[in-house]
Design a protein around this motif. Structure first.
Motif, short mmCIF file in Angstrom:
data_model
loop_
_atom_site.label_atom_id
_atom_site.label_comp_id
_atom_site.label_asym_id
_atom_site.label_seq_id
_atom_site.Cartn_x
_atom_site.Cartn_y
_atom_site.Cartn_z
N ILE A 1 0.85 -1.18 0.00
CA ILE A 1 0.00 0.00 0.00
C ILE A 1 0.90 1.24 0.00
CG2 ILE A 1 -1.74 1.31 1.28
CD1 ILE A 1 -2.87 -1.41 2.19
N ILE A 2 0.75 2.03 -1.04
CA ILE A 2 1.53 3.25 -1.17
C ILE A 2 0.93 4.31 -0.25
CG2 ILE A 2 2.35 5.03 -2.78
CD1 ILE A 2 3.41 2.15 -3.37
N ASN A 3 1.79 4.96 0.54
CA ASN A 3 1.38 5.99 1.50
C ASN A 3 0.42 5.41 2.54
OD1 ASN A 3 1.15 8.37 2.87
ND2 ASN A 3 -0.06 9.41 1.32
N GLY A 4 0.91 4.45 3.28
CA GLY A 4 0.10 3.79 4.30
C GLY A 4 -0.30 4.66 5.46
N SER A 5 0.24 5.86 5.57
CA SER A 5 -0.18 6.75 6.65
C SER A 5 -1.06 7.88 6.14
CB SER A 5 1.04 7.33 7.37
OG SER A 5 1.82 8.10 6.49
N GLY A 6 -1.38 7.87 4.85
CA GLY A 6 -2.28 8.87 4.29
C GLY A 6 -3.73 8.53 4.59
N GLY A 7 -4.64 9.34 4.11
CA GLY A 7 -6.06 9.14 4.40
C GLY A 7 -6.57 7.78 3.98
N VAL A 8 -6.57 7.49 2.69
CA VAL A 8 -7.06 6.21 2.19
C VAL A 8 -6.11 5.08 2.61
CG1 VAL A 8 -7.60 4.87 0.12
CG2 VAL A 8 -8.29 7.27 0.27
N GLY A 9 -4.81 5.32 2.51
CA GLY A 9 -3.83 4.29 2.87
C GLY A 9 -3.95 3.83 4.30
N SER A 10 -4.20 4.75 5.21
CA SER A 10 -4.29 4.37 6.63
C SER A 10 -5.49 3.49 6.91
CB SER A 10 -4.32 5.62 7.52
OG SER A 10 -5.49 6.37 7.31
N ILE A 11 -6.55 3.66 6.15
CA ILE A 11 -7.72 2.79 6.29
C ILE A 11 -7.47 1.48 5.55
CG2 ILE A 11 -10.19 2.54 5.85
CD1 ILE A 11 -9.45 4.68 7.96
N ALA A 12 -6.89 1.57 4.36
CA ALA A 12 -6.62 0.36 3.57
C ALA A 12 -5.69 -0.61 4.29
CB ALA A 12 -6.05 0.74 2.20
N ILE B 1 2.39 -4.49 3.61
CA ILE B 1 3.61 -3.70 3.43
C ILE B 1 3.14 -2.31 3.02
CG2 ILE B 1 5.80 -3.52 2.20
CD1 ILE B 1 5.22 -6.50 1.28
N ALA B 2 3.69 -1.28 3.62
CA ALA B 2 3.31 0.08 3.27
C ALA B 2 4.55 0.93 3.06
CB ALA B 2 2.43 0.69 4.36
N THR B 3 4.37 2.02 2.32
CA THR B 3 5.49 2.93 2.10
C THR B 3 5.41 4.10 3.06
OG1 THR B 3 4.34 4.29 0.45
CG2 THR B 3 5.57 2.37 -0.36
N ALA B 4 6.57 4.62 3.41
CA ALA B 4 6.69 5.83 4.23
C ALA B 4 8.02 6.46 3.89
CB ALA B 4 6.61 5.50 5.71
N GLY B 5 8.12 7.75 4.15
CA GLY B 5 9.38 8.44 3.91
C GLY B 5 9.99 9.03 5.16
N LYS B 6 9.17 9.23 6.16
CA LYS B 6 9.63 9.84 7.41
C LYS B 6 9.49 8.85 8.56
CE LYS B 6 8.27 14.48 6.04
NZ LYS B 6 7.40 15.62 6.32
N ALA B 7 10.33 9.00 9.56
CA ALA B 7 10.31 8.11 10.73
C ALA B 7 8.95 8.15 11.43
CB ALA B 7 11.42 8.48 11.70
N GLU B 8 8.34 9.34 11.50
CA GLU B 8 7.05 9.47 12.18
C GLU B 8 5.98 8.66 11.45
OE1 GLU B 8 8.76 12.18 11.01
OE2 GLU B 8 9.60 12.97 12.88
N ALA B 9 5.99 8.72 10.13
CA ALA B 9 5.01 7.97 9.34
C ALA B 9 5.24 6.47 9.51
CB ALA B 9 5.08 8.37 7.88
N LYS B 10 6.50 6.07 9.49
CA LYS B 10 6.82 4.65 9.66
C LYS B 10 6.33 4.15 11.02
CE LYS B 10 10.56 1.31 9.82
NZ LYS B 10 11.98 1.02 9.61
#
Length: 140
Positions: free
Chosen positions: A78-89, A101-110
Motif C-alpha cells: 500500500i503506497i502511502n500507508g499513513s495517508g487518508g485512504v492508505g491508513s484505512i486500507a 507492506i506500506a510505504t513511508a518516507g519519514k520516521a514518524e510515518a513509519k
C-alpha cells in the motif's frame, strides 16, 4: 433510526455536489451514526476515505474479507500507508488477513504505520521492488 441531534456521517453521492453547510437533506440510506469517540473533523474524513479503501480492496481487487485463511498466503503493498485512504486500507487489509507492506518516507510515518497493523514499511525514497524482495516477497 435517527433522531434530532444525532451525530451522523455519510460520503454523499457521486452525482451531487458536496457542501459545507450545517444542515443538509440527505437520503437516510447513505447515512450512519458517527462514532462517538471521533471528533467532528475526524468523522467528516472517515466516510470517503473508508469507502475508497473498502471499494479498492474488496470490490476492485476482489479480495474476500471473509477468506482470512487464504488471504494469509497473500501480501499487499500500500503506497502511502499513513495517508487518508492508505491508513484505512492498511487496517482493512490486515483485518482480511493479508500481510501488509506500506510505504513511508519519514520516521514518524513509519512509526504510525507500524502501530496501525502494518507488518513492514519500505522507504519510498528507495527502490521499492528491491526492498520488498529483500523482505522475502517475490512476484508470484
Amino acid at each position: 433510526m435517527f433522531k434530532q441531534g444525532d451525530k451522523v456521517f455519510y460520503a454523499g453521492a457521486y452525482d451531487r455536489p458536496g457542501s459545507d453547510s450545517e444542515y443538509q437533506a440527505v437520503d437516510e440510506r447513505i447515512v450512519g451514526h458517527a462514532p462517538k469517540q471521533l471528533s467532528i473533523a475526524e468523522s467528516a474524513a472517515m466516510p470517503l476515505t473508508s469507502l475508497t479503501a473498502w471499494e479498492s480492496l474488496f470490490e476492485q481487487m476482489n479480495i474476500n474479507i471473509n477468506d482470512v485463511d487464504n488471504n494469509r498466503k497473500q501480501s499487499i503493498l500500500i503506497i502511502n500507508g499513513s495517508g487518508g485512504v492508505g491508513s484505512i486500507a492498511t487496517q482493512l487489509a490486515h483485518l482480511a488477513g493479508l500481510k501488509v507492506i506500506a510505504t513511508a518516507g519519514k520516521a514518524e510515518a513509519k512509526a504510525w504505520e507500524l502501530s496501525h497493523w502494518v507488518d513492514y514499511v519500505v522507504d519510498y525514497h528507495e527502490d521499492l521492488v528491491k526492498q520488498v524482495n529483500d523482505l522475502g516477497f517475490k512476484k508470484g
